[in-house]
Structure formats: structure tokens, C-alpha cells
Design an enzyme around this catalytic site. Structure first.
Site, PDB file in Angstrom:
ATOM      1  N   VAL A 133       2.275  -3.394  -1.809  1.00  0.00           N
ATOM      2  CA  VAL A 133       1.816  -3.948  -0.463  1.00  0.00           C
ATOM      3  C   VAL A 133       0.510  -3.093  -0.154  1.00  0.00           C
ATOM      4  CG1 VAL A 133       2.369  -4.766   1.962  1.00  0.00           C
ATOM      5  CG2 VAL A 133       4.004  -4.863  -0.206  1.00  0.00           C
ATOM      6  N   ILE A 137      -2.614   1.734   0.998  1.00  0.00           N
ATOM      7  CA  ILE A 137      -2.278   2.074   2.216  1.00  0.00           C
ATOM      8  C   ILE A 137      -0.937   2.565   2.425  1.00  0.00           C
ATOM      9  CG2 ILE A 137      -2.065   1.440   4.803  1.00  0.00           C
ATOM     10  CD1 ILE A 137      -4.273  -0.802   3.978  1.00  0.00           C
ATOM     11  N   GLY A 188     -17.107 -10.165  -7.210  1.00  0.00           N
ATOM     12  CA  GLY A 188     -15.805  -9.662  -7.882  1.00  0.00           C
ATOM     13  C   GLY A 188     -14.823  -9.321  -6.886  1.00  0.00           C
ATOM     14  N   LYS A 206       3.817 -10.250  -0.066  1.00  0.00           N
ATOM     15  CA  LYS A 206       3.769  -9.018   0.675  1.00  0.00           C
ATOM     16  C   LYS A 206       4.500  -8.950   2.054  1.00  0.00           C
ATOM     17  CE  LYS A 206      -0.681  -7.879  -1.351  1.00  0.00           C
ATOM     18  NZ  LYS A 206      -2.084  -8.172  -1.446  1.00  0.00           N
TER      19      LYS A 206
END
Ligand code: NAP
Length: 429
Positions: A133, A137, A188, A206
């Protein structure tokens, strides 16, 4: 420090796996000092064995991932193949043969997290997945450990960088969806087939993982309401601006007011420009957590990419290796609360509805009556007329999704309503 190394197998050596291998090699001494034992890359499973992989000794490379996880001498298996199979079988086989597992596989964890946790527990092994997820972070560990003594009520996040990049472009340049998507692809940020991102599947996986951990409840991918962002228009952004808002694709996991149930959903929503999530630009991710004691917390950073994601994988690898050395396991699944997951109809929020209507007297009163009949209270109305047609923008007070749907259905039946141009939820207030 123990001199016998801990053996780690890498399943997959693509965008994430190659960075995991690189950091394991270049930071080997630091990792050993932090863990209390050296870590040895014992094997690397890939699909194409002949591809040149910098820094990976060819004798470690194999296409037989099953044989690798069955070796019996592995301490940790790092799964960065992705998808459901063969990842799922490889992970359970790894547990059966004595290894703990670190994975970055959101799709698999959202679909089969409970079964995988059960397999880990049965074999007294760890299953860690911080990277699943929002990339680098830290979220899983803060929710699972740092906030374990608090009560999380809400998790509101931008957890997909591709869609945030597209929406941010639309917001800052006035571009339409397709133009912004084309730019994301050229740079990209979007894959050739962007469906998983733009239709919200990635964010929904998530959301399922975050809701499960935040509320100590099993939340599967199927429990998450999902709407993509392909229908968001430049006109929606113009409307949002007039309200002092912007539009983000949000993953929202909430405990109900009485605490008896939870909801998880992904959809585009207007949020006030004053909300911390409104300033998350480009492909960045951020997750806003609200809890009883801590109050409001925001986690922000790069949500994807090889090195950022590898950072999260390596963090898990260190934690799992430390557990191995002390013959312990870290926290497993916590689903004791077993709260029911309510359907989308029970979600209560505010709405921004844009209607194309006939520009004649009495239309506004007719529309207002339909809202009132369905128990949806109107906050503001804005009308703009031209050439006998008008657009009517209605912003409601908080109402249930079911009531709003009933309202919209009835509005569509009015002769004076030519069409419902857009419906968007308003969050973060
Ligand atoms: N990329 C990101 O920014 C990011 C961020 C967060 C999480 N993740 C997650 O991380 C995982 C890996 O993503 P990625 O972007 O690194 O994928 P990727 O670049 O496509 O790499 C996948 C790797 O798995 C190997 N592989 C595929 N099928 C295999 C099989 N049957 N047996 C053995 N190896 C196999 C591939 O081998 P070859 O090299 O031979 O093709 C490749 O090395 C996914 O679960 C993804 O959701 C990725």
C-alpha cells in the site's frame, strides 16, 4: 553478531525486485548490523533467465520458483512477482517449508489476505507487506503497531499515483481526461493498459487492506465500492473550483457513527482546497488518518517506483529477520472486531450534482421538491441559463447514497431535466 547468514530468496526481479537486490548488496554491512546477522541472497526466481540483471550472479537465477521456495533452508522469501498465481501458491509453499514472507502484492493480499495470514500463523511464520500500500510510505506498520492502542475512525487516501497525476494535470492545465492520460502514458506514469489504475481497481485493493488493518476486521476486495475516474471532465474541475475544491480519486475507509459497521470505497470526489490531501500533486500519494486519541495524521510520499517500494520491502525484511533471530513472529492478522461491512447505500456524505434543465419558470421548484421527497436537504443551488437551456448545480447536505440515488432516478424522469451531467461526492469537510 551472528556470523551464519540469514538466507533470502527473491521471487521476481523486475522494477521492485531488482532494487531490493541492489540495496541488499550495496547496504549489506548496514543491514547486517541492524539485523544482527548478515543477509545472503540465496536465489532469484524470474520468468526470463537470460535477461542481463546487473549485480545478480547468474548462478542464483532460476525459473523454477517452486523448487526455490521448497529448498527448506530459506529464512525469508520476498515475493515481488505480483498477481494472484503463482504468487499465492509460492507464498503458502514458502510457509510450509519454513520461511517467512515479505510481499508487495496488493492484489493478492486484498483478495486472499485472510487465508495467507492463516497459513502464516499455522506455520508460525511472519507475513509482512508494507510495500503493498502506497509504496515507500509507512502505513501498514503505523496502523498495525503505532496506532494499536488508539481507535482509528477514518482513513482517507490518495493511494494511486497514476490517477493523481492525471487529475492534477486536469486541474492545473484545464486539460480533458484523455489529454492528461496521454501525457501520463508518455511520461511513464501510466501503463499501456491503464484500466487497473483509472478504473480504481488498484486503489480498491489498497482500501481493502487499509480498512482491514484499521478496523481489525476482514475487508475483502469485493467489499469495496469502486468507481473509476474516466468520467471526470474539465467542467467538473471548473465546478469544483467555484466551490473552493479540487477533485481527487480517494480511497475512503470509515467506521460508522455508532461504530457498529464499516465501509470502504474508492471514487473521485471533490475536496476543499484547504484539506491537506488537496495539495498532493503529481504522482505522489498521501493518506490521512483520523483516530480518537491521536487526532489527524497525514502520511505522504512516493507511492510507487522501484527504489521507494524496495525501501518498504527492505524495512519488512529487516523486521522479519530480527524476528527470526529472536525466534519470534511479529503481529499477524487482527480481525477480532469482525465488524460488518455496510453497502454503499448506507454511506453518508455530501453531493455535487450538475443537471441540464429547461430554462423556464418552475423548474427549480420541481427539482427542489424531488430532493425534499427523498429526504436529501439542499445546501446551495447555482443556475446558469443560455438559449432556453440551463445548467443547475445542486450541492446537498449530508445524505445517504441510497437517498441520493433515489433522488437522481426521480430527477431523470422529470420532463424538464434533460440530463444529469455529473454526480460527485464532496469529502474531507
Ligand atoms: N512497480 C511499482 O512501483 C510497485 C509499487 C508498489 C507495489 N508493487 C508491487 O510489487 C510487485 C512487483 O511489481 P513490479 O513492478 O516489480 O513487477 P515487474 O517489473 O513486472 O516484475 C515482475 C517480476 O516477476 C517475474 N515473474 C513473473 N512471473 C513469474 C513467474 N511465474 N515465476 C518467476 N518469476 C516471475 C518477472 O520475471 P522477468 O524479469 O523474467 O520478466 C519479473 O522479474 C507487484 O505485486 C506490484 O503490485 C509495485
Amino acid at each position: 553478531m551472528r556470523t551464519r547468514p540469514l538466507k533470502v530468496a527473491l521471487l521476481g526481479c523486475g522494477v521492485v525486485g531488482s532494487e531490493v537486490a541492489r540495496i541488499m548488496t550495496t547496504h549489506a554491512d548496514d543491514l547486517a548490523a541492524r539485523i544482527g546477522a548478515p543477509v545472503e541472497l540465496a536465489g532469484v526466481a524470474v520468468r526470463r533467465p537470460d535477461k542481463v540483471r546487473e549485480g545478480i550472479p547468474q548462478d542464483l537465477v532460476t525459473t523454477d520458483a517452486t523448487a526455490l521456495v521448497k529448498r527448506g533452508d530459506l529464512d525469508v522469501v520476498v515475493e515481488v512477482i505480483g498477481g494472484i498465481e503463482p504468487a499465492r501458491t509460492l507464498i503458502t509453499t514458502a510457509f510450509e517449508h519454513g520461511a517467512s514472507v515479505v510481499s508487495a502484492n496488493k492484489a493478492l493480499l486484498a483478495q486472499d489476505g485472510a487465508a495467507l495470514h492463516a497459513a502464516a500463523e499455522e506455520h508460525d511464520k511472519d507475513l509482512y507487506y508494507e510495500a503493498a500500500v502506497a509504496g515507500a510510505i509507512p502505513l501498514i506498520r503505523p496502523l498495525r503497531e503505532s496506532l494499536a492502542g488508539d481507535k482509528v475512525n477514518r482513513v482517507l487516501g490518495i493511494v494511486n499515483g497514476t490517477t493523481n497525476f492525471i487529475l492534477d494535470k486536469m486541474d492545473s492545465t484545464g486539460a480533458g481526461y484523455q489529454e492528461a492520460l496521454d501525457e501520463a502514458t508518455a511520461l511513464g506514469y501510466a501503463e499501456a493498459d491503464p484500466t487497473a489504475d483509472v478504473e480504481g481497481f488498484d486503489a480498491a485493493a489498497k482500501a481493502a487492506i487499509l480498512a482491514g488493518i484499521a478496523f481489525h476486521t476482514r475487508v475483502r476486495l469485493d467489499d469495496v465500492y469502486r468507481e473509476g475516474m474516466t468520467e471526470v471532465t474539465a467542467a467538473d474541475f471548473a465546478s469544483a473550483k467555484e466551490m473552493g475544491c479540487t477533485i481527487k480519486l480517494l480511497a475512503i475507509c470509515e467506521r460508522s457513527k455508532d461504530g457498529a459497521s464499516v465501509t470502504a470505497r474508492v471514487h473521485p470526489a471533490m475536496i476543499p482546497l484547504t484539506h491537506p490531501l488537496a495539495s498532493v500533486r503529481g504522482a505522489y500519494n498521501a493518506v490521512f488518518v483520523e483516530s480518537d486519541a491521536a487526532g489527524q495524521l497525514m502520511f505522504y510520499g512516493p507511492g510507487a517506483g522501484g527504489a521507494p517500494t524496495a525501501s518498504a520491502v527492505l524495512g519488512d525484511l529487516v523486521a522479519v529477520c530480527r524476528n527470526r533471530l529472536s525466534n519470534a513472529t511479529g503481529p499477524g492478522e487482527s480481525a477480532y472486531a469482525a465488524l460488518p461491512v455496510s453497502p454503499m447505500g448506507e454511506v453518508v456524505t455530501r453531493y455535487h450534482i450538475s443537471l441540464d434543465v429547461a430554462d423556464k419558470p418552475g423548474v427549480l421548484a420541481q427539482v427542489a421538491t424531488v430532493f425534499a421527497e427523498h429526504g436529501v436537504s439542499i445546501d446551495t443551488v447555482r443556475q446558469q441559463g443560455k438559449d432556453g437551456e440551463a445548467s443547475l448545480v445542486v450541492v446537498t447536505h449530508r445524505a445517504s447514497d441510497a437517498s441520493l440515488n433515489g433522488t437522481v432516478e426521480a430527477l431523470r424522469k422529470l420532463d424538464t431535466v434533460r440530463g444529469v451531467a455529473s454526480i460527485m461526492r464532496v469529502e474531507g469537510e
